[in-house]
Design a protein around this motif. Structure first.
Motif, PDB file in Angstrom:
ATOM      1  N   TYR A 143       0.813  -1.222   0.000  1.00  0.00           N
ATOM      2  CA  TYR A 143       0.000   0.000   0.000  1.00  0.00           C
ATOM      3  C   TYR A 143       0.849   1.276   0.000  1.00  0.00           C
ATOM      4  CZ  TYR A 143      -4.074  -2.864   0.940  1.00  0.00           C
ATOM      5  OH  TYR A 143      -5.070  -3.794   0.818  1.00  0.00           O
ATOM      6  N   VAL A 144       0.248   2.338  -0.541  1.00  0.00           N
ATOM      7  CA  VAL A 144       0.733   3.690  -0.268  1.00  0.00           C
ATOM      8  C   VAL A 144       0.025   4.112   1.010  1.00  0.00           C
ATOM      9  CG1 VAL A 144       0.823   6.098  -1.032  1.00  0.00           C
ATOM     10  CG2 VAL A 144       1.034   4.230  -2.711  1.00  0.00           C
ATOM     11  N   VAL A 145       0.800   4.360   2.059  1.00  0.00           N
ATOM     12  CA  VAL A 145       0.197   4.617   3.367  1.00  0.00           C
ATOM     13  C   VAL A 145       0.335   6.096   3.702  1.00  0.00           C
ATOM     14  CG1 VAL A 145       0.175   3.995   5.808  1.00  0.00           C
ATOM     15  CG2 VAL A 145       0.903   2.318   4.072  1.00  0.00           C
ATOM     16  N   THR A 146      -0.784   6.684   4.090  1.00  0.00           N
ATOM     17  CA  THR A 146      -0.726   8.060   4.560  1.00  0.00           C
ATOM     18  C   THR A 146      -1.055   8.072   6.038  1.00  0.00           C
ATOM     19  OG1 THR A 146      -1.509  10.308   4.178  1.00  0.00           O
ATOM     20  CG2 THR A 146      -3.139   8.562   4.011  1.00  0.00           C
ATOM     21  N   VAL A 147      -0.512   9.054   6.755  1.00  0.00           N
ATOM     22  CA  VAL A 147      -0.811   9.167   8.175  1.00  0.00           C
ATOM     23  C   VAL A 147      -1.981  10.133   8.331  1.00  0.00           C
ATOM     24  CG1 VAL A 147       0.087   9.767  10.459  1.00  0.00           C
ATOM     25  CG2 VAL A 147       1.607   8.738   8.743  1.00  0.00           C
ATOM     26  N   GLY A 148      -3.039   9.671   8.996  1.00  0.00           N
ATOM     27  CA  GLY A 148      -4.204  10.526   9.237  1.00  0.00           C
ATOM     28  C   GLY A 148      -4.164  11.045  10.660  1.00  0.00           C
ATOM     29  N   ILE A 149      -4.061  12.353  10.787  1.00  0.00           N
ATOM     30  CA  ILE A 149      -3.886  12.952  12.110  1.00  0.00           C
ATOM     31  C   ILE A 149      -5.247  13.157  12.770  1.00  0.00           C
ATOM     32  CG2 ILE A 149      -2.915  14.909  13.373  1.00  0.00           C
ATOM     33  CD1 ILE A 149      -0.802  13.495  11.773  1.00  0.00           C
ATOM     34  N   ALA A 150      -5.346  12.813  14.042  1.00  0.00           N
ATOM     35  CA  ALA A 150      -6.580  13.061  14.793  1.00  0.00           C
ATOM     36  C   ALA A 150      -6.832  14.564  14.830  1.00  0.00           C
ATOM     37  CB  ALA A 150      -6.443  12.511  16.217  1.00  0.00           C
ATOM     38  N   ALA A 151      -7.936  14.995  14.215  1.00  0.00           N
ATOM     39  CA  ALA A 151      -8.233  16.428  14.153  1.00  0.00           C
ATOM     40  C   ALA A 151      -8.630  16.926  15.540  1.00  0.00           C
ATOM     41  CB  ALA A 151      -9.351  16.686  13.155  1.00  0.00           C
ATOM     42  N   THR A 152      -8.089  18.076  15.906  1.00  0.00           N
ATOM     43  CA  THR A 152      -8.474  18.671  17.196  1.00  0.00           C
ATOM     44  C   THR A 152      -9.620  19.663  17.010  1.00  0.00           C
ATOM     45  OG1 THR A 152      -6.802  20.392  16.923  1.00  0.00           O
ATOM     46  CG2 THR A 152      -6.159  18.431  18.142  1.00  0.00           C
ATOM     47  N   GLY A 153     -10.027  19.871  15.766  1.00  0.00           N
ATOM     48  CA  GLY A 153     -11.142  20.775  15.482  1.00  0.00           C
ATOM     49  C   GLY A 153     -11.370  20.821  13.990  1.00  0.00           C
ATOM     50  N   PRO A 154     -12.470  21.455  13.558  1.00  0.00           N
ATOM     51  CA  PRO A 154     -12.812  21.483  12.129  1.00  0.00           C
ATOM     52  C   PRO A 154     -11.970  22.498  11.367  1.00  0.00           C
ATOM     53  CG  PRO A 154     -14.455  22.684  13.370  1.00  0.00           C
ATOM     54  CD  PRO A 154     -13.478  22.133  14.378  1.00  0.00           C
ATOM     55  N   SER A 155     -10.681  22.259  11.287  1.00  0.00           N
ATOM     56  CA  SER A 155      -9.774  23.211  10.642  1.00  0.00           C
ATOM     57  C   SER A 155     -10.082  23.346   9.156  1.00  0.00           C
ATOM     58  CB  SER A 155      -8.333  22.746  10.815  1.00  0.00           C
ATOM     59  OG  SER A 155      -7.478  23.579  10.054  1.00  0.00           O
ATOM     60  N   THR A 156     -10.001  24.584   8.683  1.00  0.00           N
ATOM     61  CA  THR A 156     -10.132  24.832   7.246  1.00  0.00           C
ATOM     62  C   THR A 156      -8.765  25.028   6.601  1.00  0.00           C
ATOM     63  OG1 THR A 156     -10.332  27.202   7.628  1.00  0.00           O
ATOM     64  CG2 THR A 156     -12.375  25.924   7.571  1.00  0.00           C
ATOM     65  N   ALA A 157      -7.711  24.817   7.395  1.00  0.00           N
ATOM     66  CA  ALA A 157      -6.360  25.054   6.893  1.00  0.00           C
ATOM     67  C   ALA A 157      -5.703  23.786   6.358  1.00  0.00           C
ATOM     68  CB  ALA A 157      -5.489  25.658   7.996  1.00  0.00           C
ATOM     69  N   PHE A 158      -6.333  22.636   6.613  1.00  0.00           N
ATOM     70  CA  PHE A 158      -5.726  21.370   6.217  1.00  0.00           C
ATOM     71  C   PHE A 158      -6.662  20.600   5.292  1.00  0.00           C
ATOM     72  CE2 PHE A 158      -4.335  21.782  10.842  1.00  0.00           C
ATOM     73  CZ  PHE A 158      -3.179  22.459  10.528  1.00  0.00           C
ATOM     74  N   GLY A 159      -6.054  19.726   4.468  1.00  0.00           N
ATOM     75  CA  GLY A 159      -6.845  18.750   3.746  1.00  0.00           C
ATOM     76  C   GLY A 159      -7.193  17.583   4.667  1.00  0.00           C
ATOM     77  N   TYR A 160      -8.149  16.752   4.228  1.00  0.00           N
ATOM     78  CA  TYR A 160      -8.595  15.627   5.045  1.00  0.00           C
ATOM     79  C   TYR A 160      -8.462  14.330   4.259  1.00  0.00           C
ATOM     80  CZ  TYR A 160     -10.638  18.870   8.448  1.00  0.00           C
ATOM     81  OH  TYR A 160     -10.816  19.833   9.402  1.00  0.00           O
ATOM     82  N   VAL A 161      -8.310  13.218   5.001  1.00  0.00           N
ATOM     83  CA  VAL A 161      -8.329  11.894   4.386  1.00  0.00           C
ATOM     84  C   VAL A 161      -9.443  11.095   5.082  1.00  0.00           C
ATOM     85  CG1 VAL A 161      -6.485  11.078   5.942  1.00  0.00           C
ATOM     86  CG2 VAL A 161      -6.982   9.819   3.816  1.00  0.00           C
TER      87      VAL A 161
END
Lengths: 371, 371
Positions: A143-161
């Motif tokens: 697999y191509v593995v990406t790390v998904g970070i636990a969001a601390t809030g609904p940030s509009t500054a980051f992309g999501y997986v």
């Protein structure tokens, strides 16, 4: 958990101007070269400090612009010169990571590599190590593995997986299929994402077998693949400069997200390993403020020598007294004051995303010296 | 109207730290030594430029602190060295003006002197000359004459003088009796003052015969009078330093307003000459902003090189780029940014009166070098 992961190599793309952190971050000294969190280590050093225990000595490769090569090497005596790859010009993240993958494959065969940007701040080394370790297992499974970070809030500054079903790979119990990536959402969409429990921040970290990455690249962008392979074959030979000079300028500029992650995810080939550590990309001064320890006025932050800062009715201010001068802020709550020897920025935390407009303004005036 | 006024001498007290204009104004280089209005002339030079046409050559005397004597002399080649009186230490305005009066009387007899602070900005030389000319006539008739400035609004930053009946002195048709002085009022009181039509701003300008001033001083503060007379008698002799060193430190610290103007007004001996010129004491950065020409963003003001200032969403800002560095202001309307080689101030026009708190703060921290 801090044991070396056998056969694992880290790649650190050290690029990007960090324009929204101007005038601390400059074209000639971008943010990864700075200690932005007051730890005594630059963001680049912090990144390598985090990775070396997982790769072991000689396991970290940095890819950076030729103009930053000397500064990078000076900051990283523990990284061998042959492991600092200098790009003649910026060609975006696919070329940078693809070059590293091709050189690693040339030198070491089909190792697993993990790519981690040089300008991110992470708190929680053990959890980071756990996530990478599981990610490597999933990468070994193809697999191509990406790390998904636990969001601390609904940030509009980051992309999501978006995560899907468990992957079921031995040694990677928390890894799931990735259903896809999204660009930076608006606030409402971000809140909907979090409500589902399925979305995590996409930190742009990828773990993948070198050969798998190159195969995906071959399928998606064969010319770019061939160019990188040709350069890698010449890298450790006297022909490097000739080949680099000839081929590098022809390489397609594209981000790895668009080149590999998105199309491969659509085909079911991407996995997400959850990373429940604290993470920030220090994208702007508002983000930086949250990473700094509070001053006696609990909401105020100083990057540098607090004795140079005098605040009166200035709660929430971020001051970077980086020129040695005394900085006085009176009656401007949430101000951002960045004081460097040749350029001064005065703005607010709320306007942190607009700092780039200041850089553009000086460029239009022909003040390249300030950029 | 720009003819020389016979027998008229101007006294320019050049003192005061201008703390609310810190860090432009410093203890070692107070505001009168600076070009604060972008005219190419300092406030001190502007003051002397205004007075010399009225006094004629050799008719302007400056009283300043010993530490500023050289700077004052350097800025005023047209003022003879013997007309720059250096005070060994600050003793407030009564001692400064009284010393000048006593020295003038010693040198020239009972001339009329007019005292005009070195750090005020006036627009309207002809009307200024007219007012002084009438004031001199009233002074010759024995009055202590103050100039009452036409108020442009109910300012709480200035004291007021209340006019009474016409004086009826030949050559001074607009001069009236002064009914008394008031300290800086609150906004409501100031509005009431203006509604009466009887109140004008007290600009601290006094016109009076030298001997009349000294007689009033003798009546009110005989010890101070005697000390100043003793110093003046020795001023142009080899004994000056000895007498000054012995007597000056004993002199009472008091403002001329309290020492002379108020008690003499109560006894009917003060007159007001209306001055309908534009006047400002450049008391703080808000006041300074109004004196500067508007930039392309009509409400923005720059003291210095506009090419060093980049504003984005920063209407109304006052920027003084006095260190040569590039100053960027994003999203802070009405900001005041004063950038000097060793100290930076960030505040707002609204907080302009509180700048002194910053100076106090640095003093408390022992940073005398910044004051």
């Amino acid at each position: 958990m801090t044991d070396v992961i056998p056969g694992f190599h880290a790649v650190v793309p050290a690029g990007g101007a960090g324009t929204r952190l101007w005038p601390l971050s400059r074209a000639g000294a971008p943010k990864f070269l700075h200690d932005l969190t007051g730890t005594g280590r630059t963001l680049l050093q912090g990144t390598v400090d985090r990775l070396l225990p997982l790769t072991g000595e000689g396991g970290v490769m940095v890819v950076t612009g030729a103009r930053h090569q000397a500064a990078v090497q000076a900051q990283l005596p523990e990284v061998r010169p042959q492991d600092v790859l200098a790009e003649p010009s910026p060609r975006d993240s696919m070329a940078a990571i693809g070059l590293a993958a091709a050189v690693l494959e040339q030198r070491h065969g089909d190792v697993v590599l993990g790519s981690f940007a040089a300008d991110q701040v992470i708190d929680g080394a053990e959890e980071f190590g756990r996530a990478v370790r599981e990610g490597v297992e999933a990468a070994r499974a193809g697999y191509v593995v990406t790390v998904g970070i636990a969001a601390t809030g609904p940030s509009t500054a980051f992309g999501y997986v978006r995560s899907g079903a468990p992957l079921g790979v031995e040694g990677a119990p928390s890894v799931r299929h990735a259903q896809g990536f999204t660009e930076k959402p608006d606030a409402e969409t971000a809140a909907e994402y979090l409500a589902t429990g399925e979305y995590r921040w996409n930190a742009g970290m990828f773990i993948v077998r070198a050969r798998a990455l190159l195969d995906h690249l071959h399928a998606q962008l064969p010319t770019l693949h061939d160019g990188l392979r040709e350069i890698a074959a010449a890298w450790d030979t006297p022909q490097r400069d000739e080949v680099l000079g000839r081929v590098w300028p022809t390489l397609t500029r594209i981000a790895i997200d668009h080149a590999i992650a998105e199309p491969v995810a659509a085909a079911g080939g991407v996995a997400v390993v959850p990373g429940d550590f604290t993470w920030d990309d220090v994208g702007d001064f508002a983000s930086l403020a949250e990473l700094l320890p509070a001053q006696s006025d609990a909401s105020a932050r100083t990057l540098g020598d607090e004795s140079l800062v005098l605040r009166i009715d200035a709660a929430g201010t971020l001051v970077a007294p980086a020129s040695g001068r005394a900085v006085t802020v009176i009656g401007v709550p949430d101000a951002v004051v960045v004081d460097t020897p040749d350029a001064l920025l005065v703005t607010t935390l709320e306007r942190a995303q607009q700092v780039k407009a200041g850089v553009d303004g000086w460029r239009e005036r022909g003040r390249e010296d300030l950029l």
